[in-house]
Design a protein around this motif. Structure first.
Motif, short mmCIF file in Angstrom:
data_model
loop_
_atom_site.label_atom_id
_atom_site.label_comp_id
_atom_site.label_asym_id
_atom_site.label_seq_id
_atom_site.Cartn_x
_atom_site.Cartn_y
_atom_site.Cartn_z
N THR A 143 0.60 -1.09 -0.09
CA THR A 143 -0.23 -0.23 -0.09
C THR A 143 0.72 1.15 -0.20
O THR A 143 2.08 1.29 0.80
CB THR A 143 -0.85 0.28 0.93
N TYR A 161 -9.92 8.92 -6.28
CA TYR A 161 -10.09 8.81 -7.30
C TYR A 161 -8.78 9.56 -8.86
O TYR A 161 -8.13 9.20 -9.25
CB TYR A 161 -10.91 7.78 -8.19
N VAL A 174 -4.31 -2.47 -10.08
CA VAL A 174 -4.65 -1.86 -8.16
C VAL A 174 -6.12 -2.45 -7.81
O VAL A 174 -6.77 -2.88 -7.86
CB VAL A 174 -5.44 -0.29 -8.81
N ILE A 208 -2.95 5.03 -13.25
CA ILE A 208 -4.49 4.58 -12.85
C ILE A 208 -5.73 4.20 -13.78
O ILE A 208 -6.42 3.35 -13.78
CB ILE A 208 -4.36 5.21 -12.01
N GLN A 235 1.01 5.54 -0.52
CA GLN A 235 0.00 6.81 -1.06
C GLN A 235 0.39 8.07 -2.07
O GLN A 235 1.61 8.02 -2.92
CB GLN A 235 0.10 8.01 0.62
N THR A 277 -4.19 10.05 -0.99
CA THR A 277 -5.40 8.92 -0.82
C THR A 277 -4.26 7.48 -1.13
O THR A 277 -3.41 7.90 -1.63
CB THR A 277 -5.56 8.50 -2.37
N GLN A 278 -4.65 6.32 -0.15
CA GLN A 278 -4.54 5.10 -0.58
C GLN A 278 -4.58 3.88 -1.49
O GLN A 278 -5.78 4.21 -1.76
CB GLN A 278 -4.52 4.16 1.35
N VAL A 279 -3.31 3.07 -1.84
CA VAL A 279 -3.95 2.96 -3.22
C VAL A 279 -3.23 1.59 -3.18
O VAL A 279 -1.78 1.60 -2.23
CB VAL A 279 -2.26 3.50 -4.48
N THR A 280 -3.35 0.26 -2.81
CA THR A 280 -3.52 -0.89 -2.45
C THR A 280 -2.54 -1.42 -3.70
O THR A 280 -3.76 -1.29 -4.67
CB THR A 280 -3.85 -1.85 -1.42
N GLU A 327 -7.10 -2.30 -4.23
CA GLU A 327 -8.22 -1.41 -3.06
C GLU A 327 -7.65 0.18 -3.09
O GLU A 327 -6.06 0.68 -3.72
CB GLU A 327 -8.08 -1.97 -1.26
N LEU A 328 -8.03 1.06 -3.52
CA LEU A 328 -8.42 2.58 -3.39
C LEU A 328 -9.01 3.44 -1.93
O LEU A 328 -10.34 2.96 -2.24
CB LEU A 328 -8.72 3.68 -3.97
N VAL A 387 -5.76 11.12 -7.44
CA VAL A 387 -4.51 9.64 -8.16
C VAL A 387 -4.31 9.43 -10.15
O VAL A 387 -2.77 9.88 -10.12
CB VAL A 387 -4.79 8.22 -8.18
#
Length: 200
Positions: free
Chosen positions: A99, A166, A159, A151, A101, A121-124, A161-162, A169
């Protein structure tokens, strides 16, 4: 709406502004984007957004100038745009299964006054294979993007999970951008076209 200038050559930011009905012109800013010693990632992106907006605003008095900057941050380290394919592959391998940022700052300047906002935003990412990393880098898509992925493009399949925005990003947080414009007296919704035919 007062004349708005986008201080960025990013086609993605232009597309996002068009999406919310903003009429604007493009005037890219040219500033030194070198991070300062011990500068925190959030402070860095906010400073760049502010400097971009102010650098253009000084030449266009009275006009609203929107500046923005985006950084991908992993374990407090900024991942910028890759300088070559090897670097792009290394970045994607680091992001694989983790994950990170995405920090996007926006700044709205008019004359010498400037308001800023930072969106995180947290992006996994799911785990990526070496083969798909190589195939993705071979498309060329990662080469002009922070963190080596887009993205909104082919990289969207990575991706898992977000959490957050959006559009931030992609490059411009729409809700926060609209709020800044509204606070400057330019609510975007007042200029949306109506589908109702005028009555005689």
């Amino acid at each position: 709406m007062a004349s708005v200038i986008l201080a960025s050559a990013s086609p993605r930011r232009s597309e996002l502004l068009e999406q919310i009905g903003v009429r604007f012109s493009v005037q890219p800013a040219h500033i030194d984007e070198t991070p300062r010693t011990a500068e925190m990632p959030g402070d860095y992106v906010e400073r760049l957004a502010r400097e971009k907006a102010l650098a253009v605003a000084i030449s266009f008095p009275g006009k609203l100038v929107l500046g923005s900057d985006t950084s991908v941050v992993l374990n407090a380290a900024i991942l910028g745009k890759p300088s070559n394919e090897r670097e792009a592959k290394a970045m994607l391998a680091k992001l694989s299964g983790t994950t990170h940022q995405v920090m996007t700052a926006i700044a709205l300047a008019q004359g010498g006054h400037c308001e800023t906002c930072l969106v995180t935003t947290q992006v996994t990412f799911r785990c990526l294979s070496d083969d798909e990393i190589a195939a993705y880098v071979a498309t060329g898509e990662p080469m002009d993007k922070a963190g080596s992925y887009g993205i909104q493009g082919l990289g969207g399949i990575f991706v898992k999970e977000l959490k957050g925005s959006y559009s931030a990003v992609v490059g411009l947080p729409l809700q926060e951008t609209a709020a800044l414009l509204a606070s400057a007296g330019c609510p975007v919704w007042k200029h949306w076209p109506s589908s109702r035919e005028s009555q005689s």
